[in-house]
Design a protein around this motif. Sequence first.
Motif, mmCIF file in Angstrom:
data_model
loop_
_atom_site.group_PDB
_atom_site.id
_atom_site.type_symbol
_atom_site.label_atom_id
_atom_site.label_comp_id
_atom_site.label_asym_id
_atom_site.label_seq_id
_atom_site.Cartn_x
_atom_site.Cartn_y
_atom_site.Cartn_z
ATOM 1 N N THR A 57 13.900 3.616 -9.958
ATOM 2 C CA THR A 57 15.351 3.671 -9.785
ATOM 3 C C THR A 57 16.098 4.166 -11.021
ATOM 4 N N ASP A 101 12.191 -2.768 -10.873
ATOM 5 C CA ASP A 101 12.568 -2.463 -9.487
ATOM 6 C C ASP A 101 12.120 -3.551 -8.519
ATOM 7 N N THR A 121 8.094 2.346 -5.893
ATOM 8 C CA THR A 121 8.397 2.334 -7.320
ATOM 9 C C THR A 121 7.131 2.268 -8.161
ATOM 10 N N GLN A 173 12.782 -3.346 0.422
ATOM 11 C CA GLN A 173 14.033 -3.695 -0.243
ATOM 12 C C GLN A 173 14.725 -4.903 0.380
ATOM 13 N N LEU A 180 19.035 2.411 -2.924
ATOM 14 C CA LEU A 180 18.841 3.223 -1.724
ATOM 15 C C LEU A 180 20.084 3.315 -0.840
ATOM 16 N N LEU A 186 16.073 -2.119 -5.484
ATOM 17 C CA LEU A 186 15.795 -1.037 -4.539
ATOM 18 C C LEU A 186 16.865 -0.975 -3.451
ATOM 19 N N GLY A 197 12.286 1.427 0.663
ATOM 20 C CA GLY A 197 11.813 1.253 -0.702
ATOM 21 C C GLY A 197 10.740 0.183 -0.744
#
Length: 201
Positions: A74, A113, A107, A52, A122, A118, A131
């Motif tokens: 997500t 995503d 994902t 992420q 998160l 992400l 992520g």
Amino acid sequence: MRARILVPLLLAAIAILVGAAGFLLVYSKDPSATRTVVSGALPGGAFRLTDQNGAMVSDADLKGRPFAIFFGFTHCPEICPTTLWEMSQALAALGPEADQVKVLFVTVDPERDRPEMLQQYLQSFDPRITGLTGSEAEITAVAKAYRVYWRKVPTSDGDYTMDHSAMIYLMDRQGRFADTIAYGTPGPERVAALRRLIAGA
């Protein structure tokens, strides 16, 4: 005429039953233990994805540290946020032990995503959860390696959602499959499974 209709229906029913039986053989609980019995090729394999924060993460980076890996997206309405919340609770319950295990959320919807999505998503969960996303090909490869089921499903509003497996895979310090945590597993059992993973038991 009726026979022509019934034969394909019977064949379809048999195919569904065989598929269900295969799934039960692959993921079945040993009544004498708390472990999941897995037949055939074990889940797991090499991967190289983007977290992420935009950094690359590979299976090689995790060698020497056990990890739990879960596949979702997500925009998931229930399973994914519930699982991530329960894993956040489990990490809190582990206390200092939690730093010895890595939790990965991969994902299955890389189209939407991207890392920034992400990162935002998160923020609602334990900051130790990482992520991971990538190209369609990269996500397909890692999902297949972990024997994950996923499918894009169009919705009536012209958008889409994703059907996917809800299993958490537990991998040992060498990156080998160790166990699973099923969706809806009670908190104490979830924590116990993570403790076994950390201990290498």
